[in-house]
Each structure stands twice: as C-alpha cells, then as structure tokens.
Enzyme design. Structure first.
Site, PDB file in Angstrom:
ATOM      1  N   ARG A 118       0.809  -1.232   0.000  1.00  0.00           N
ATOM      2  CA  ARG A 118       0.000   0.000   0.000  1.00  0.00           C
ATOM      3  C   ARG A 118       0.837   1.274   0.000  1.00  0.00           C
ATOM      4  NH1 ARG A 118      -3.023  -2.965   3.902  1.00  0.00           N
ATOM      5  NH2 ARG A 118      -4.688  -4.124   2.883  1.00  0.00           N
ATOM      6  N   LYS A 140       2.283  11.131 -12.118  1.00  0.00           N
ATOM      7  CA  LYS A 140       1.428  10.184 -12.822  1.00  0.00           C
ATOM      8  C   LYS A 140       2.192   8.879 -12.992  1.00  0.00           C
ATOM      9  CE  LYS A 140      -1.687  13.058 -15.579  1.00  0.00           C
ATOM     10  NZ  LYS A 140      -2.137  13.348 -16.961  1.00  0.00           N
ATOM     11  N   GLU A 182       8.554  17.955 -26.302  1.00  0.00           N
ATOM     12  CA  GLU A 182       7.917  18.352 -25.038  1.00  0.00           C
ATOM     13  C   GLU A 182       8.569  19.612 -24.473  1.00  0.00           C
ATOM     14  OE1 GLU A 182       5.224  16.888 -23.763  1.00  0.00           O
ATOM     15  OE2 GLU A 182       5.163  14.948 -24.783  1.00  0.00           O
ATOM     16  N   LYS A 224       6.454  22.636 -15.772  1.00  0.00           N
ATOM     17  CA  LYS A 224       5.523  21.566 -15.418  1.00  0.00           C
ATOM     18  C   LYS A 224       5.192  21.598 -13.929  1.00  0.00           C
ATOM     19  CE  LYS A 224       4.184  16.845 -15.970  1.00  0.00           C
ATOM     20  NZ  LYS A 224       4.359  15.557 -16.608  1.00  0.00           N
ATOM     21  N   GLU A 234      -5.303  16.934 -12.157  1.00  0.00           N
ATOM     22  CA  GLU A 234      -5.853  17.205 -13.471  1.00  0.00           C
ATOM     23  C   GLU A 234      -7.348  17.431 -13.463  1.00  0.00           C
ATOM     24  OE1 GLU A 234      -3.948  15.075 -16.587  1.00  0.00           O
ATOM     25  OE2 GLU A 234      -5.432  15.594 -18.063  1.00  0.00           O
ATOM     26  N   ARG A 238      -4.109  21.519 -15.499  1.00  0.00           N
ATOM     27  CA  ARG A 238      -3.087  20.556 -15.878  1.00  0.00           C
ATOM     28  C   ARG A 238      -3.249  20.059 -17.307  1.00  0.00           C
ATOM     29  NH1 ARG A 238      -0.374  15.795 -12.182  1.00  0.00           N
ATOM     30  NH2 ARG A 238       0.887  14.902 -13.825  1.00  0.00           N
ATOM     31  N   ASN A 242      -1.188  18.941 -22.334  1.00  0.00           N
ATOM     32  CA  ASN A 242      -1.462  18.033 -23.452  1.00  0.00           C
ATOM     33  C   ASN A 242      -1.555  18.747 -24.791  1.00  0.00           C
ATOM     34  OD1 ASN A 242      -1.538  15.599 -21.936  1.00  0.00           O
ATOM     35  ND2 ASN A 242      -3.539  16.219 -21.143  1.00  0.00           N
ATOM     36  N   HIS A 245      -1.389  16.786 -27.997  1.00  0.00           N
ATOM     37  CA  HIS A 245      -1.486  15.370 -27.644  1.00  0.00           C
ATOM     38  C   HIS A 245      -2.763  14.710 -28.170  1.00  0.00           C
ATOM     39  CE1 HIS A 245       1.944  16.247 -25.167  1.00  0.00           C
ATOM     40  NE2 HIS A 245       1.982  15.039 -24.669  1.00  0.00           N
ATOM     41  N   HIS A 249      -2.132  11.676 -30.268  1.00  0.00           N
ATOM     42  CA  HIS A 249      -2.586  10.323 -29.922  1.00  0.00           C
ATOM     43  C   HIS A 249      -3.310   9.682 -31.097  1.00  0.00           C
ATOM     44  CE1 HIS A 249      -2.495  11.099 -25.290  1.00  0.00           C
ATOM     45  NE2 HIS A 249      -1.361  10.619 -25.736  1.00  0.00           N
ATOM     46  N   HIS A 262       6.275   8.859 -29.545  1.00  0.00           N
ATOM     47  CA  HIS A 262       5.293   9.750 -28.927  1.00  0.00           C
ATOM     48  C   HIS A 262       5.628  11.221 -29.208  1.00  0.00           C
ATOM     49  CE1 HIS A 262       2.488  11.401 -26.000  1.00  0.00           C
ATOM     50  NE2 HIS A 262       3.484  12.030 -25.394  1.00  0.00           N
TER      51      HIS A 262
END
Lengths: 365, 365
Positions: A118, A140, A182, A224, A234, A238, A242, A245, A249, A262
């Site tokens: 945990r 993330k 990025e 960032k 987010e 936030r 993207n 993106h 994507h 990417h």
C-alpha cells in the site's frame, strides 16, 4: 548542479539536474529512509548505467529488477515482475524503489511503489530527455490495459528526482528530438521567453551541450511543476500540458503504437494545434510558422501522416480521455506562451484544421 | 438510521447504519457526482441484493461486474474483470464504483477504484458483519500476491459507507460469529464499557435484533474511526487493531486459508493475546476469562488447533507484516480496553504463552 523544488505540501520533493549525478551517493542517501533499496530498470538501460547506480547505493540491502524494454511491456504481467522481485527479496514497508530508465520504467516502478504494501518510497532516475522533462514530474504512474493506454495507475509523488544529463549521451538522436518536442511545448503553453532561448540554443541542445541541456531541462521541469502545483489531479489547468497530444494520440493510434515515437506524433499534433489557433484568429500566421520552424529545427516531423483523413482523426479523438460528457476538448493557444483547454470552437474550424495542407505549409517556410 | 462521520480532513466520509438502507436511493445519490455508476459484487451476493441496489440506482448509466466468490479470487486476474467491465462500458473519470458484498469484494472494488484512470469515486455497501465493522472503515484496499496476503493495494477512502443491517439475515451463522470476533476486539483494545454492553446483548446480536446490531456496528465503526483518524497510514497506533491477528494469521496459514474463517482464527489468537497479557501481569486471570467467555458466547473457537506447536507459530509469525527491523511486535493488553503494540517482552513469556493449556483453560470456565 541545479535544484528545483516541486511544491505539493507534504508531498513536495526536489529535482536535481546536472552532469554526473549518478556518481553522487549522498544525493540518493538523503532520500532513503530504510536499509533496503530496490532498483527497477530495463534490459537496454541496465548494461549502460546499472553498475554505476549500484555503486552509488552500496551499503544498502539491494534488490534489482530488470524489465523487458518497450511500451508493449507496460502491462500487469511485467508489473508482477517487480512485486515478485520485492517479495522474493523480502522487502519490507520501509524499502525504497529507485526507477532507472525512461518513461515506461518510471511509470511502472512508480505504480509498483504506490501499490507495494500500500505504498513505499520512490526515487526517479530518468535517463531519457522525454522522461526527464515530462514523466518524472507530476506523479502520474500507471500501466496500459488492452482497451486503453495508462488506464490503470495512481497519482504518486517521488521523494526525489535525480537527472544526470550525461546519460543523454547514449540516447539515440531520434529519441533526443522526441524529448525536445515536449521541451518546445512548455515554451508554447506557458513560457514565451523560453521560445527565444530555444531558438538560440537548439544547435547546442542537439549537440549535447551539458550546460544547455541542464538549463532546458530545468526550465521545462519548472514549467511543469508550476502547472502541477496548481492542479495535481488534473481537474483543470493541468490539461494544458497536453498541447498537441489529442491530435498526436490519433496519429500514434492510427499508425500503430511505436511506428511514430510519442514525441514525433506530439510535434505533428502541435503543428495542427498551432494551425487551429491561427484559424480561430488567436495567433498570427507568423507565430504559427515560428513554432513549426522550431519543431523542425529540433529534428521533428511537422506534417501529419499523408494517408490520414479527417475521419481517421475524428474516430480516434472521440475516445480521448479529455472527452467530458461527450464533448471534445482541445488544448489551443490564445497567444504564444498561453494555452487554454476549450470545447468552445466552431466545428468548421476543426474540420478545416484537419483538412489543411501541412505539406505545403512546411515547404513555404 | 445512525450516521457516523470518519474524520480524515478532505477525505472525510459518512457511515450510514440501519435496517433497509438498500432501499433508500437518496442516500446513494447524494454521494454520486457523475452519471455513470459501476456495481461490483460477487456470485453469492448478486442473487440476494443486486436487483434492490440496481433499483436504488435507477436513473444512472449502470454497469455491473459479478466476480467469483472467495478469498482465492482476490488476485490480479479477478481485478482485471473490474477494469474490463469499466472500460468495456466506456466508464469515464467521473464514474462511481459501488462495492456490494463482503470484505473481498470491498477490497478489490476499492483497489480498482483507486487505480482506474488513477482514481474514481467509490461507495462501500458491505453485506457481512466482518466487512461492516472492519474492512469498510479505514480505506485499506488491495489484493493478494502468491507470496503474501494484501501485499498489493492502496490506502483509498470511500465517499460513503452504506450498511444495511437487514442484509445480515442471509449471512451464515458461522460468518456472523466471525464478525463478532472483531466487534469484541474493539471493546478489548479501546472501549471497556462496550464489553459490558456486549455481555448484555450477545443473545440479541446472535438473534439478529436489528437495533442491537445497529448499535454494535456503530460502536465498532466509531472505535475504528477514532484509531484510523489518528493514524491513517498505520505508522503507529493503528496497529492495535490487529489484536489477536499475529497469532491468528499463524493459525490461518498453518491450517490452510479458508479452513478456519479469519474471525475464528482471530478469536483463538485473541485468547492467546489475553493469556500473554496475563502472564506479563498486565491483566488478571479473571479479566482474561471475561474475554474468553465473551468470545465463546459469540460462538467462536477459544482453543488454538491442538496440532500446532510453538515452532509452528514462531515460523509463521516471523513473516508477519508487523516485523520491523527483524523484531517481532505483538498487540497486547495493558488493561482491559487499552491495547499496546510492543516488542518489549521476555522471550520466556512468549514461549510459555505458545505452550499454554488452552483446552484446560476453556474447560474450567
């Protein structure tokens, strides 16, 4: 060495940036509370840097888990290898997981640290430019599911991030460029003066000038960190991270994951976001071209795949995580250095953006 | 209806306790933020209560995942069924997961909620006494690993817990008794007056008197909420909740999981903790006997398995999660209603406790 602080209350942590940090044991020791440490890395990175990190961590009871390399292994089966390694070596709640590698290693090791008993401590040692400026900041973590990327994971902050810029010397040039996509993004969304700095230092960055790399990484992480500090989970701001993106994507999914990197897909997607922002009258054609030119100088593609139709894009974009209550939201530029997330645009502008002549745009620069 | 508040800052939540709460749609609606709801239950509970819960949740876009029943399925493969169900029904970040069932369902649904898209809302509807008084309060979620129980998981708090005491009518009497072991534990560790209340109401509880059940559950949850409120992530005090569990886990592991119910093993383990506390001179023989008598009246075993030797116990106890830096820590009673976690006891007292004649002790009561 530069030190940057990510401010998240009792989950705050430092990012150390500089050449040769892998050889500084005290940087690690100050963030390790127990006697056990588990290094998680992959088959590609292990031969390059594992022995140096092991050296820096001598004195601790060490376990090492070497994962197969690649996004295709970012799944539960591979994650189990980390739990197997930790339990096999009887690592207790006081252990610290150290992620040595790129974004996939960081995402998986971070998620394993979030879940093992945990939650145990976690240090990021990102070795690719993309992971240094993006995935190592913000907490993330996660794995892919057959039905979607990053669908299973946790928000989990590291105790520290150690970025050794010298590790970029072994990075393939194509991946360096992907990371620069990025870096340029941060200038476009929230740091307009950074764009001028990048124009001045692009050749130095691609030539692996350590001073320039340190500064670019620090400014990217700072940007960032500011955004994540305002909106850790987010719920709003936030999402501006993207930029490019949602279009990107769609490109990745349509071409098949791994065909375009990417960062490459994000670069072409960013060109589309620039074009759409121009069509909305928010930025000028000259500002759009400035962004496209910078991406091209970084060695990145600025034209979406020629075989992708508007319908292809729309099909993939309908399943994006940023869809809320069925409405498509996009990250666009109000001004250079100022991004917004919005669903408030005329459908014709989106259609015109998808049908625009990007090949012609690139040729006229 | 009784309402209890678990105070954990911005993760605080209410526990509603009463007969017939499954039929009160507004109790659920006030804690559901989006339009999607995913019910997670199992094959045993679904035929009993799923249609009523579905009725209470009509108006939401519902998905239902029915898991196989049993601790043996508390693993990653079964957890995937929840993710498959959520993704298959295109549930977004705004969805709410509702766990309908006992501790295994709650642990797995809670862990899935903690991980799905890095965290979605979660409501507990526990249907066994054990899950009502124990696993539904405190935010521990997780799954087992072949090398250890609950080794992979998260601390993740629900938005609300809805306890319908009428659901205990379908619980096998042996499982009701197993739940009472944890109820009695709260009296022993931190609420001495509750022991007198339990002595007075034990027959009513075993006879499923709804008023008595509500009060016992409320006092148990309140005790746990107090302890968890002080120490959410088990850095100290929270460990007292494990009275009888270190001995009990050894019994479960030695007999093979599922042969003794968890609560049954905890009951016999609690007798051992009482005996050890007496041998340390902390409680009297009369106080020990009071605890043993109450456990027996609840229909619980008060004698450890006759074939288990001191060596069997010590072997299993060495791998307990409460081992810190190699030292075995135990939860013992300083006084009735006052537990401590300690590694500070003479080894001979532990040995004498493991070798004591529990059969004889039970017969002389």
């Amino acid at each position: 060495m530069h030190t940057l602080h990510v401010n998240l209350g009792d989950r705050s942590y430092p990012i150390y940036i500089g050449a040769g940090l892998l050889d500084q044991p005290e940087l690690f020791a100050r963030h390790i509370g127990g006697r056990q440490v588990a290094i998680v890395t992959n088959e590609t990175v292990a031969p390059l840097y594992l022995s140096r990190l092991t050296e820096a961590l001598q004195g601790f009871e060490l376990a090492t888990v070497v994962l197969p390399d690649g996004e295709a292994f970012k799944n539960w089966e591979t994650l189990q290898l980390i739990f197997d390694g930790l339990l096999g070596a009887r690592h207790e709640r006081g252990t610290t997981v150290v992620a040595l590698g790129g974004g996939v290693v960081g995402d998986m090791a971070g998620f394993a640290a979030a879940c093992y008993q945990r939650g145990v401590d976690f240090i990021q040692v990102p070795t690719t430019l993309l992971s240094q400026v993006d995935s190592s900041v913000g907490g993330k973590t996660g794995i892919n599911h057959p039905l979607g990327k990053n669908m299973v994971g946790a928000f989990y902050q590291p105790k520290a991030v150690v970025i050794d810029t010298a590790s970029l010397a072994t990075l393939p040039p194509r991946e360096l460029s992907a990371g620069l996509a990025e870096v340029i993004k941060y200038g476009l969304i929230c740091d307009e003066p950074f764009l001028a700095w990048l124009e001045e230092h692009m050749d130095a960055l691609r030539g692996l000038d350590q001073q320039a790399l340190s500064e670019a990484i620090e400014r990217s992480c700072a940007a960032k960190a500011r955004v994540v500090g305002v909106d850790e989970r987010e719920s709003g701001l936030r999402a501006i991270l993207n930029l490019g993106h949602t279009f990107g994507h769609a490109i990745e999914a349509h071409q098949g994951y791994g065909v375009w990197l990417h960062g490459e897909a994000v670069a072409a997607g960013t060109v589309m976001a620039l074009e759409m922002s121009r069509r909305l009258g928010w930025i000028s054609a000259e500002e759009r071209d400035r962004g496209v030119r910078l991406l091209r100088r970084a060695g990145l593609p600025v034209v979406p795949p020629q075989d992708m139709t508007a319908e292809d894009f729309l099909g993939h974009m309908a399943v994006d995580k940023k869809v809320q209550g069925g409405r498509l939201r996009l990250v666009l530029l109000r001004r250079m250095g100022d991004a917004v997330v919005t669903a408030d645009f005329p459908r014709e502008i989106l259609d015109a953006t998808l049908a625009a002549d990007y090949q012609g745009l690139a040729e006229q620069l």
